[in-house]
Design an enzyme around this catalytic site. Structure first.
Site, PDB file in Angstrom:
ATOM      1  N   ARG A   1      74.411   6.098  30.112  1.00 37.74           N
ATOM      2  CA  ARG A   1      75.422   6.297  30.934  1.00 37.74           C
ATOM      3  C   ARG A   1      74.798   5.732  32.538  1.00 37.74           C
ATOM      4  O   ARG A   1      75.126   5.347  33.149  1.00 37.74           O
ATOM      5  CB  ARG A   1      74.664   8.069  31.494  1.00 37.74           C
ATOM      6  CG  ARG A   1      75.077   9.185  30.521  1.00 37.74           C
ATOM      7  CD  ARG A   1      75.444  10.806  31.213  1.00 37.74           C
ATOM      8  NE  ARG A   1      76.650  10.163  32.475  1.00 37.74           N
ATOM      9  CZ  ARG A   1      76.816  11.429  32.941  1.00 37.74           C
ATOM     10  NH1 ARG A   1      75.828  12.022  33.012  1.00 37.74           N
ATOM     11  NH2 ARG A   1      77.886  11.167  33.837  1.00 37.74           N
TER      12      ARG A   1
ATOM     13  N   HIS B   1      69.698  20.250  35.097  1.00 36.72           N
ATOM     14  CA  HIS B   1      69.720  19.600  35.914  1.00 36.72           C
ATOM     15  C   HIS B   1      69.663  20.673  37.319  1.00 36.72           C
ATOM     16  O   HIS B   1      69.614  21.691  36.841  1.00 36.72           O
ATOM     17  CB  HIS B   1      71.137  18.853  37.045  1.00 36.72           C
ATOM     18  CG  HIS B   1      71.419  17.775  36.012  1.00 36.72           C
ATOM     19  ND1 HIS B   1      72.450  17.963  35.176  1.00 36.72           N
ATOM     20  CD2 HIS B   1      71.017  16.114  35.823  1.00 36.72           C
ATOM     21  CE1 HIS B   1      72.478  16.106  35.171  1.00 36.72           C
ATOM     22  NE2 HIS B   1      71.823  15.728  34.940  1.00 36.72           N
TER      23      HIS B   1
ATOM     24  N   CYS C   1      79.543  19.565  37.995  1.00 35.29           N
ATOM     25  CA  CYS C   1      79.607  17.074  37.327  1.00 35.29           C
ATOM     26  C   CYS C   1      80.966  16.962  37.696  1.00 35.29           C
ATOM     27  O   CYS C   1      81.141  15.721  37.728  1.00 35.29           O
ATOM     28  CB  CYS C   1      78.997  17.664  36.729  1.00 35.29           C
ATOM     29  SG  CYS C   1      78.162  18.936  35.377  1.00 35.29           S
TER      30      CYS C   1
END
Ligand code: CIR
Length: 267
Positions: free
Chosen positions: A96, A175, A262
């Protein structure tokens, strides 16, 4: 006179950046065991999400799908965009890392001088929870101590305070914001496992039971709170506390460990 259920809008977002999911969305990273995402549904749910942001009053910058990065629809991980400054991240997953260069031109249009996280620091935006003038920084398998240190210094230079929360021992979340959300009005939505954390003292807490913990990743957007559909108890409690929940089907993004926050950078 004070009306009991009228909420103060503490920060008005006017814009968001989103990226259309690519046809190789299913090649992204995931630890979930809900099967492969169905691409038509992915696009449908993403469109509905974008429509919801517009309904909440936001002007969208919609980026084209980027097949180089299957996870790049999860734009939140690439930057922290706050009222007093912006930071480009350095995502913790190697696949990423290039997403930041890809989104940078769009961010520069609104934040011409962003600071950035440098190696060996790593930060995923999903680990950063803005709660008024304070930021909670999650230490996770994506955000490391050096990244957290750099980010805390950048935030301090903008005038914000911050503190870290270590979520590395928690296997159920990717997360920090998979487990908590700040929804304004001094109120945090917190998954059961984290409800007792000292750091949340001084906030009103809305606990999310273990069987609804996915829904803890909700997002206040102006006068609505986006919540994942299918988690009725949280939606009910939000309503009873005077918030205005807007439920969105997230089934296909959940399959790739993604949640509501997100899918956009809001500012
Ligand atoms: C990943 O593992 O990086 C993506 N499949 C999901 C990222 C979700 N992002 C977020 O919660 N902020």
């Amino acid at each position: 006179m004070c009306e009991p259920f009228s909420l103060r809008i503490i920060r008005l977002f006017s814009r968001a950046i989103v990226r259309i999911p690519g046809s190789n969305f299913d090649a992204g990273l995931t630890s979930a065991e809900f099967g492969a995402p169905v691409f038509d549904l992915v696009l449908e749910q993403h469109q509905r999400y974008c429509d919801a942001l517009v309904e909440c009053g936001l002007e969208l910058t919609t980026l084209e799908a980027d097949l180089r990065f299957p996870d790049s629809t999860f734009v939140e991980d690439t930057a922290i965009l706050a009222a007093h400054g912006a930071v480009l991240t350095r995502p913790g997953a190697a696949s990423r890392e290039g997403e930041v260069d890809a989104i940078r031109p769009a961010i520069l249009g609104f934040f011409p001088n962003p600071l950035r996280i440098e190696a060996p620091g790593t930060v995923d935006g999903g680990d950063i929870c803005e709660a008024g003038d304070h930021f909670f920084i999650g230490l996770s398998h994506r955000t490391n101590e050096e990244g957290a240190r750099q980010l805390a210094a950048h935030l301090a230079s903008f005038g914000y305070t911050s503190s870290t929360i270590d979520v590395r021992p928690m296997t159920s979340i990717l997360h920090l914001k998979s487990g908590i959300a700040y929804i304004g009005d001094k109120t945090m939505v917190v998954m059961e496992e984290m409800a007792g954390y000292d750091q949340f003292q001084g906030f009103e807490l809305i606990g999310v039971s273990a069987d609804e913990s996915y829904a803890a990743n909700c997002v206040r957007v102006n006068d609505r709170v986006l919540v994942a559909a299918g988690f009725p108890r949280l939606a009910e409690v939000l309503g009873a506390r005077g918030f205005d929940p807007l439920a969105l089907d997230m089934s296909e993004f959940r399959k790739m460990d993604g949640g509501l926050s997100c899918l956009s950078l809001r500012f």
